[in-house]
Design an enzyme around this catalytic site. Sequence first.
Site, PDB file in Angstrom:
ATOM      1  N   ASP A  95      -8.833  -8.946   6.687  1.00  0.00           N
ATOM      2  CA  ASP A  95      -7.707  -8.166   6.226  1.00  0.00           C
ATOM      3  C   ASP A  95      -8.135  -7.210   5.581  1.00  0.00           C
ATOM      4  O   ASP A  95      -7.854  -6.942   4.447  1.00  0.00           O
ATOM      5  CB  ASP A  95      -6.662  -9.233   5.550  1.00  0.00           C
ATOM      6  CG  ASP A  95      -5.421  -8.578   5.191  1.00  0.00           C
ATOM      7  OD1 ASP A  95      -5.024  -7.322   5.446  1.00  0.00           O
ATOM      8  OD2 ASP A  95      -4.696  -8.965   4.108  1.00  0.00           O
ATOM      9  N   LEU A  96      -9.352  -6.583   5.878  1.00  0.00           N
ATOM     10  CA  LEU A  96     -10.081  -5.382   5.122  1.00  0.00           C
ATOM     11  C   LEU A  96      -9.257  -4.296   5.389  1.00  0.00           C
ATOM     12  O   LEU A  96      -8.848  -3.738   6.521  1.00  0.00           O
ATOM     13  CB  LEU A  96     -11.390  -5.376   5.610  1.00  0.00           C
ATOM     14  CG  LEU A  96     -12.257  -6.633   5.544  1.00  0.00           C
ATOM     15  CD1 LEU A  96     -13.725  -6.385   6.185  1.00  0.00           C
ATOM     16  CD2 LEU A  96     -12.591  -6.734   4.001  1.00  0.00           C
ATOM     17  N   GLU A  97      -8.682  -3.536   4.231  1.00  0.00           N
ATOM     18  CA  GLU A  97      -7.507  -2.533   4.325  1.00  0.00           C
ATOM     19  C   GLU A  97      -8.227  -1.325   3.645  1.00  0.00           C
ATOM     20  O   GLU A  97      -7.726  -0.056   3.513  1.00  0.00           O
ATOM     21  CB  GLU A  97      -6.484  -2.823   3.420  1.00  0.00           C
ATOM     22  CG  GLU A  97      -5.655  -4.165   4.157  1.00  0.00           C
ATOM     23  CD  GLU A  97      -4.476  -4.628   3.401  1.00  0.00           C
ATOM     24  OE1 GLU A  97      -4.165  -3.702   2.287  1.00  0.00           O
ATOM     25  OE2 GLU A  97      -3.878  -5.846   3.760  1.00  0.00           O
ATOM     26  N   ASN A  98      -9.661  -1.459   3.618  1.00  0.00           N
ATOM     27  CA  ASN A  98     -10.319  -0.217   2.888  1.00  0.00           C
ATOM     28  C   ASN A  98     -11.465   0.073   3.726  1.00  0.00           C
ATOM     29  O   ASN A  98     -12.647   0.578   3.139  1.00  0.00           O
ATOM     30  CB  ASN A  98     -10.821  -0.654   1.535  1.00  0.00           C
ATOM     31  CG  ASN A  98      -9.731  -0.811   0.375  1.00  0.00           C
ATOM     32  OD1 ASN A  98      -8.927   0.150   0.246  1.00  0.00           O
ATOM     33  ND2 ASN A  98      -9.523  -2.024   0.171  1.00  0.00           N
ATOM     34  N   ARG A 136       0.925  -1.059  -0.066  1.00  0.00           N
ATOM     35  CA  ARG A 136      -0.113   0.171   0.090  1.00  0.00           C
ATOM     36  C   ARG A 136       0.865   1.117  -0.120  1.00  0.00           C
ATOM     37  O   ARG A 136       2.160   1.136   0.375  1.00  0.00           O
ATOM     38  CB  ARG A 136      -0.757  -0.155   1.394  1.00  0.00           C
ATOM     39  CG  ARG A 136      -1.972  -0.936   1.179  1.00  0.00           C
ATOM     40  CD  ARG A 136      -2.391  -1.191   2.425  1.00  0.00           C
ATOM     41  NE  ARG A 136      -1.394  -1.733   3.351  1.00  0.00           N
ATOM     42  CZ  ARG A 136      -1.031  -3.094   3.552  1.00  0.00           C
ATOM     43  NH1 ARG A 136      -1.604  -3.781   2.703  1.00  0.00           N
ATOM     44  NH2 ARG A 136      -0.200  -3.439   4.241  1.00  0.00           N
TER      45      ARG A 136
END
Length: 518
Positions: free
Chosen positions: A342-345, A11
Amino acid sequence: MPPARHRSRSRGVHTALAGTAALALGLSALVLSGGGAQAADADLIANGGFETGNHLTNWNCPAGTGAETTSPYAGSASLRATPTSSDTAECTQTVVVKPSSTYNLSAWVQGPYVYLGARGTGGTDPSTWSSSTSWNKLGTTFTTGAATTSVTVYLHGWYGQGAYLADNVSLVGPGTPPPSPSASTTASATPTPTAGPSKSPTATASPSPTPTATSTGPGPGLPKHVLTGYWQNFDNGATVQKISDVPAAYDIIAVSFADATGTPGAISFTLDSTLSSHLGGYTDAQFKADIAAKHAAGKKVVLSIGGQNGTISVSDSASAANFANSAYALVQSYGFDGVDIDLENGVNSTYMGQALHSLASKVGSGFVLTMAPQTIDMQSTGMEYFKLALNVKDVLTIVNMQYYNSGSMLGCDGNVYAQGSENFLTALACIQLKGGLKPSQVGLGVPASTGAASGGYVAASVVDNALDCLAAGTNCGSYKPDTTWPGIGGAMTWSTNWDAKNGGSIAGTVGGHLHAMP
């Protein structure tokens, strides 16, 4: 950027500015109160046995909640409340407490799903639960904040899970006990409780409690300190592997990633065809057999939800139900032990928490839940991801925060630390350890090589030193925590594939070190 299914964990790098001015808020919430009792201990719950008046006197319960009189744990009655599809049937009582004091909360309960906890403590609000249909005792402790003068004790079930019973609710600590009920309000009640769940007031046999869902270790069938590794269901230049190729040092294997569907919150999973071609063929049947073999070797395999390009959103009760139902179908189909978040948004702590609790109840006692938030997501307990971790603490196995791709961040001492150092690992882990997670629920997530992330790589020996520092106060860098956590959960790497390409130092060095730690 690779195609969506070939997800990278890289990211954009957060700057030191983002880790200081923007994230300074909330650090004060990480300081846990430790004051001792300043007044005589007493049981502060009024009508904890549900014997007084209309049995629900002093309690705030949903309309229609009643008192069970046929099989109370003790005395003549117990609380009986029935959740609906949109309500957990929560009963509460607000109690006057002393600031900076420690309290023990307990209750005897039974039901398909029943919670006990407290809110407004001024510190880490406790919660514990069980799913036994026999009487069993739940218990937890908390310390009030410096300005806290009241807390709200609660009991509730879970959406659509059937009625729960509770009895002998107790909150013991400094304070003034509630007044004894008058003779007129208790004339019909049996004031002396039995020692067990028998209906007879003369029974003396003690009940055999079933264990609560809260544990001190990382989870059933796992060692005290665990190594988690992500397995890539795609080829992005790292070593291509079958599940059977993942070294035995990995205790938890996170299969990455699940896919979003056209239904909000729902997920699916398909083996990547490109991966299969690199391996000379890898069928669903072989994949499932490999998972079963890992189970036979004492390992856990979970399905990872998200990744950098993950678009799965759980933002209301309907999508929460879709998530739980679809995830459970994949658990049944492939043999997964649970999921990795693993939610990165962005994440909604309320509805994702609802989804995960529902999934946990479907899977049962062997459920494994791991998480891999970004560093920015765990800077304070006010962040949604941190709130989610605390919300599902009762069913959470371990949080392996990603100590990479983040630039510089604040440590729990308020100083700024740069990624790629031991200080970064220990000072940021300290935030989670002092912010309410159990030591067994805190792991160090690191890239397996310089190719696995755009920044934050450290040698395996540095990871070992950080683990020693947190567990025993040895091998620390310039930052040394003011306490130790011998039960520290372990470490994680992205990924087993990159580790294989880099010579296996995570599996060999970190895995060996973790499993040798006391």
